[in-house]
Design a protein around this motif. Structure first.
Motif, PDB file in Angstrom:
ATOM      1  N   VAL A  11     -31.789  -0.752 -38.847  1.00  0.00           N
ATOM      2  CA  VAL A  11     -31.213  -2.002 -38.348  1.00  0.00           C
ATOM      3  C   VAL A  11     -32.255  -3.091 -38.541  1.00  0.00           C
ATOM      4  CG1 VAL A  11     -30.358  -3.245 -36.329  1.00  0.00           C
ATOM      5  CG2 VAL A  11     -29.707  -0.843 -36.689  1.00  0.00           C
ATOM      6  N   VAL A  12     -31.923  -4.073 -39.363  1.00  0.00           N
ATOM      7  CA  VAL A  12     -32.830  -5.175 -39.658  1.00  0.00           C
ATOM      8  C   VAL A  12     -32.373  -6.397 -38.869  1.00  0.00           C
ATOM      9  CG1 VAL A  12     -33.793  -6.663 -41.454  1.00  0.00           C
ATOM     10  CG2 VAL A  12     -33.239  -4.271 -41.975  1.00  0.00           C
ATOM     11  N   GLY A  13     -33.199  -6.817 -37.913  1.00  0.00           N
ATOM     12  CA  GLY A  13     -32.824  -7.909 -37.025  1.00  0.00           C
ATOM     13  C   GLY A  13     -32.195  -7.345 -35.770  1.00  0.00           C
ATOM     14  N   THR A  14     -32.875  -7.528 -34.621  1.00  0.00           N
ATOM     15  CA  THR A  14     -32.444  -6.846 -33.392  1.00  0.00           C
ATOM     16  C   THR A  14     -32.063  -7.818 -32.283  1.00  0.00           C
ATOM     17  OG1 THR A  14     -34.739  -6.636 -32.659  1.00  0.00           O
ATOM     18  CG2 THR A  14     -33.815  -4.805 -33.918  1.00  0.00           C
ATOM     19  N   GLY A  15     -31.425  -8.918 -32.683  1.00  0.00           N
ATOM     20  CA  GLY A  15     -30.858  -9.806 -31.676  1.00  0.00           C
ATOM     21  C   GLY A  15     -29.644  -9.157 -31.030  1.00  0.00           C
ATOM     22  N   ILE A  16     -28.739  -9.963 -30.499  1.00  0.00           N
ATOM     23  CA  ILE A  16     -27.579  -9.433 -29.788  1.00  0.00           C
ATOM     24  C   ILE A  16     -26.755  -8.501 -30.681  1.00  0.00           C
ATOM     25  CG2 ILE A  16     -25.385 -10.042 -28.711  1.00  0.00           C
ATOM     26  CD1 ILE A  16     -27.732 -10.599 -26.945  1.00  0.00           C
ATOM     27  N   ILE A  17     -26.474  -8.937 -31.911  1.00  0.00           N
ATOM     28  CA  ILE A  17     -25.656  -8.123 -32.809  1.00  0.00           C
ATOM     29  C   ILE A  17     -26.407  -6.868 -33.243  1.00  0.00           C
ATOM     30  CG2 ILE A  17     -24.437  -8.056 -35.022  1.00  0.00           C
ATOM     31  CD1 ILE A  17     -23.113  -9.797 -32.888  1.00  0.00           C
ATOM     32  N   GLY A  18     -27.664  -7.030 -33.650  1.00  0.00           N
ATOM     33  CA  GLY A  18     -28.450  -5.885 -34.093  1.00  0.00           C
ATOM     34  C   GLY A  18     -28.649  -4.853 -32.995  1.00  0.00           C
ATOM     35  N   ALA A  19     -28.867  -5.314 -31.769  1.00  0.00           N
ATOM     36  CA  ALA A  19     -29.045  -4.385 -30.648  1.00  0.00           C
ATOM     37  C   ALA A  19     -27.758  -3.630 -30.351  1.00  0.00           C
ATOM     38  CB  ALA A  19     -29.499  -5.158 -29.409  1.00  0.00           C
ATOM     39  N   SER A  20     -26.629  -4.316 -30.444  1.00  0.00           N
ATOM     40  CA  SER A  20     -25.340  -3.674 -30.197  1.00  0.00           C
ATOM     41  C   SER A  20     -25.039  -2.628 -31.270  1.00  0.00           C
ATOM     42  CB  SER A  20     -24.242  -4.743 -30.165  1.00  0.00           C
ATOM     43  OG  SER A  20     -22.989  -4.192 -29.852  1.00  0.00           O
ATOM     44  N   TRP A  21     -25.306  -2.961 -32.541  1.00  0.00           N
ATOM     45  CA  TRP A  21     -25.171  -1.975 -33.616  1.00  0.00           C
ATOM     46  C   TRP A  21     -26.063  -0.767 -33.355  1.00  0.00           C
ATOM     47  CZ3 TRP A  21     -21.433  -1.308 -36.753  1.00  0.00           C
ATOM     48  CH2 TRP A  21     -20.840  -2.316 -37.503  1.00  0.00           C
ATOM     49  N   THR A  22     -27.314  -1.024 -32.960  1.00  0.00           N
ATOM     50  CA  THR A  22     -28.265   0.060 -32.709  1.00  0.00           C
ATOM     51  C   THR A  22     -27.733   1.010 -31.651  1.00  0.00           C
ATOM     52  OG1 THR A  22     -30.136  -1.373 -33.298  1.00  0.00           O
ATOM     53  CG2 THR A  22     -30.627   0.594 -32.007  1.00  0.00           C
ATOM     54  N   CYS A  23     -27.191   0.459 -30.586  1.00  0.00           N
ATOM     55  CA  CYS A  23     -26.620   1.269 -29.512  1.00  0.00           C
ATOM     56  C   CYS A  23     -25.510   2.166 -30.052  1.00  0.00           C
ATOM     57  CB  CYS A  23     -26.085   0.344 -28.420  1.00  0.00           C
ATOM     58  SG  CYS A  23     -25.412   1.188 -26.974  1.00  0.00           S
ATOM     59  N   LEU A  24     -24.636   1.604 -30.873  1.00  0.00           N
ATOM     60  CA  LEU A  24     -23.519   2.376 -31.421  1.00  0.00           C
ATOM     61  C   LEU A  24     -24.012   3.480 -32.352  1.00  0.00           C
ATOM     62  CD1 LEU A  24     -20.403   2.612 -31.603  1.00  0.00           C
ATOM     63  CD2 LEU A  24     -20.530   1.123 -33.615  1.00  0.00           C
ATOM     64  N   PHE A  25     -24.952   3.156 -33.231  1.00  0.00           N
ATOM     65  CA  PHE A  25     -25.489   4.166 -34.155  1.00  0.00           C
ATOM     66  C   PHE A  25     -26.131   5.322 -33.385  1.00  0.00           C
ATOM     67  CE2 PHE A  25     -26.218   0.470 -37.316  1.00  0.00           C
ATOM     68  CZ  PHE A  25     -24.935   0.597 -37.819  1.00  0.00           C
ATOM     69  N   LEU A  26     -26.940   5.000 -32.385  1.00  0.00           N
ATOM     70  CA  LEU A  26     -27.597   6.031 -31.588  1.00  0.00           C
ATOM     71  C   LEU A  26     -26.572   6.924 -30.891  1.00  0.00           C
ATOM     72  CD1 LEU A  26     -30.434   3.918 -29.921  1.00  0.00           C
ATOM     73  CD2 LEU A  26     -30.757   5.702 -31.653  1.00  0.00           C
ATOM     74  N   GLY A 138     -20.599  -6.047 -44.031  1.00  0.00           N
ATOM     75  CA  GLY A 138     -20.114  -5.239 -42.922  1.00  0.00           C
ATOM     76  C   GLY A 138     -20.174  -6.101 -41.672  1.00  0.00           C
ATOM     77  N   HIS A 139     -19.272  -7.076 -41.608  1.00  0.00           N
ATOM     78  CA  HIS A 139     -19.320  -8.072 -40.529  1.00  0.00           C
ATOM     79  C   HIS A 139     -18.564  -7.585 -39.297  1.00  0.00           C
ATOM     80  CE1 HIS A 139     -17.673 -11.777 -38.469  1.00  0.00           C
ATOM     81  NE2 HIS A 139     -18.979 -11.877 -38.308  1.00  0.00           N
ATOM     82  N   PRO A 140     -19.277  -7.397 -38.177  1.00  0.00           N
ATOM     83  CA  PRO A 140     -18.628  -6.911 -36.957  1.00  0.00           C
ATOM     84  C   PRO A 140     -18.098  -8.062 -36.121  1.00  0.00           C
ATOM     85  CG  PRO A 140     -20.957  -7.136 -36.556  1.00  0.00           C
ATOM     86  CD  PRO A 140     -20.731  -7.603 -37.978  1.00  0.00           C
ATOM     87  N   PHE A 141     -17.425  -7.721 -35.045  1.00  0.00           N
ATOM     88  CA  PHE A 141     -17.058  -8.697 -34.031  1.00  0.00           C
ATOM     89  C   PHE A 141     -17.842  -8.352 -32.773  1.00  0.00           C
ATOM     90  CE2 PHE A 141     -13.535 -11.852 -33.324  1.00  0.00           C
ATOM     91  CZ  PHE A 141     -13.791 -12.531 -34.490  1.00  0.00           C
ATOM     92  N   ASN A 142     -18.333  -9.371 -32.113  1.00  0.00           N
ATOM     93  CA  ASN A 142     -19.238  -9.202 -30.977  1.00  0.00           C
ATOM     94  C   ASN A 142     -18.484  -8.765 -29.711  1.00  0.00           C
ATOM     95  OD1 ASN A 142     -21.728  -9.393 -29.608  1.00  0.00           O
ATOM     96  ND2 ASN A 142     -21.329 -11.490 -29.001  1.00  0.00           N
ATOM     97  N   PRO A 143     -18.955  -7.707 -29.033  1.00  0.00           N
ATOM     98  CA  PRO A 143     -20.117  -6.869 -29.348  1.00  0.00           C
ATOM     99  C   PRO A 143     -19.720  -5.664 -30.212  1.00  0.00           C
ATOM    100  CG  PRO A 143     -19.330  -6.358 -27.135  1.00  0.00           C
ATOM    101  CD  PRO A 143     -18.439  -7.445 -27.657  1.00  0.00           C
ATOM    102  N   PRO A 144     -20.494  -5.376 -31.270  1.00  0.00           N
ATOM    103  CA  PRO A 144     -20.123  -4.300 -32.193  1.00  0.00           C
ATOM    104  C   PRO A 144     -19.994  -2.921 -31.568  1.00  0.00           C
ATOM    105  CG  PRO A 144     -21.838  -5.689 -33.152  1.00  0.00           C
ATOM    106  CD  PRO A 144     -21.678  -6.120 -31.725  1.00  0.00           C
ATOM    107  N   HIS A 145     -20.718  -2.648 -30.481  1.00  0.00           N
ATOM    108  CA  HIS A 145     -20.619  -1.313 -29.888  1.00  0.00           C
ATOM    109  C   HIS A 145     -19.290  -1.104 -29.168  1.00  0.00           C
ATOM    110  CE1 HIS A 145     -22.001  -3.552 -26.313  1.00  0.00           C
ATOM    111  NE2 HIS A 145     -21.548  -2.547 -25.590  1.00  0.00           N
ATOM    112  N   LEU A 146     -18.514  -2.183 -28.999  1.00  0.00           N
ATOM    113  CA  LEU A 146     -17.216  -2.081 -28.334  1.00  0.00           C
ATOM    114  C   LEU A 146     -16.054  -2.493 -29.228  1.00  0.00           C
ATOM    115  CD1 LEU A 146     -17.837  -3.405 -24.694  1.00  0.00           C
ATOM    116  CD2 LEU A 146     -17.088  -1.126 -25.369  1.00  0.00           C
ATOM    117  N   VAL A 147     -16.130  -3.660 -29.839  1.00  0.00           N
ATOM    118  CA  VAL A 147     -14.996  -4.196 -30.596  1.00  0.00           C
ATOM    119  C   VAL A 147     -14.861  -3.440 -31.916  1.00  0.00           C
ATOM    120  CG1 VAL A 147     -13.982  -6.251 -31.632  1.00  0.00           C
ATOM    121  CG2 VAL A 147     -15.312  -6.449 -29.523  1.00  0.00           C
TER     122      VAL A 147
END
Length: 312
Positions: A11-26, A138-147
């Motif tokens: 995950v490159v860039g760990t702002g709100i979107i990057g952190a949410s992606w990270t949570c989902l991947f983990l 791969g454009h998500p909708f915020n927050p990616p770990h939910l939407v």
């Protein structure tokens, strides 16, 4: 590289979107290497993941798995060995092109490089890459770990195989990929949102209703229905037994008048100031963090209901 071969995600860039992606991947068992050069980024990432984790869909939490997380400020080191890279950095074209060039150089040519960019075209982003065929949107909708939504597109040099692999990877995460057949600024969902936002601002600035009542007109009207169906299906049902043609037969004149009467404001500074003042006045006393927490909890419930069986 097939999706079953992917064990590590970067995950490159760990702002709100990057952190949410990270949570989902983990939560889906992938080991994640996160990278960001901002001061305090690692601490902020860990804090965000712990905040997001309990709000993950119940079906994901039920798997009781969690990959390993590692943080690095070195982009090359973070990309080494990963089969999938999710980029979430600054929305500035020159910076995005250079970052994609560096990611491309640091990864195996079989790895998929996906960008969360909200508007920049893949064709532009891949322009300096030695292996542009594996760069996708791969454009998500915020927050990616939910939407569930993720908008998927390729550029002029993207290969079909990369698109298929990315689509399968996202689907394996429980996402709902939608494919753009052509690149367009803002993709699909942001353009739809922008159209509604523009008209909301037009009505607010012309004194038709308050910011709070305009919001309520959405959340208590079309909003719940939009959680179940999009505009085409909505209007198809409005046509009764004759479907879409029935809608046109009954409502084409009204739509023509509405379309001609829609506002066309431009976000100049004075308009921004008026909208900001009206919105903050309407929602004074509601903290951003509280609203986000309540939003995520309710989103989780809505998504669970959508997946539940429909009783006769």
């Amino acid at each position: 590289m097939g999706n079953s071969d992917i064990r590590q995600v970067t995950v490159v860039g760990t702002g709100i979107i990057g952190a949410s992606w990270t949570c989902l991947f983990l939560a889906h068992g992938f080991d994640v290497v996160a990278t960001d050069i901002r001061d305090g980024a690692e601490h902020d990432l860990n804090t965000a993941i712990e905040r997001f984790w309990p709000t993950l869909p119940e079906t994901v939490l039920a798997k009781k798995q969690r990959g390993n997380l590692r943080f690095s400020t070195d982009l090359d080191e973070a990309c080494a060995g990963s089969g999938f890279i999710q980029e979430n950095a600054i929305e500035r074209l020159d910076a995005k092109i250079e970052l994609m060039r560096r990611i491309d150089a640091a990864t195996s040519k079989e790895a998929i490089i996906a960008s969360s960019s909200s508007a920049i075209s893949v064709t532009d982003m891949q322009s300096a890459c030695a292996h542009p065929e594996r760069v996708v949107l791969g454009h998500p909708f915020n927050p990616p770990h939910l939407v569930p939504l993720v908008e998927l597109a390729g550029g002029e040099k993207t290969g079909q195989r990369a698109l298929e692999q990315a689509e399968a990877f996202y689907a394996g995460l429980g996402k709902t990929p939608v494919r753009l057949e052509k690149e367009i600024y803002g993709h699909i969902a942001n353009r739809l949102q922008a159209a509604i936002f523009r008209e909301a601002i037009h009505m607010l600035d012309h004194g038709i209703a308050s910011a709070e009542d305009i919001d309520r007109a959405v959340t208590e009207g079309p909003g719940p229905r939009w959680a179940l169906m999009g505009p085409f299906m909505t209007y198809r049902l409005a046509g009764g037994d004759n479907g879409m043609q029935g809608f046109w037969d009954m409502f084409a004149p009204m739509q023509e008048k509405l379309w001609a009467d829609l506002g066309n404001p431009t976000p100049q500074k004075d308009l921004q100031d008026r909208v900001t003042a009206a919105v903050e006045d309407s929602y004074a006393g509601q903290s951003i963090s509280t609203v986000i927490r309540e939003r995520d909890a309710r989103l989780r419930n809505i998504l669970a209901v959508k997946k539940s069986p429909v009783s006769d």
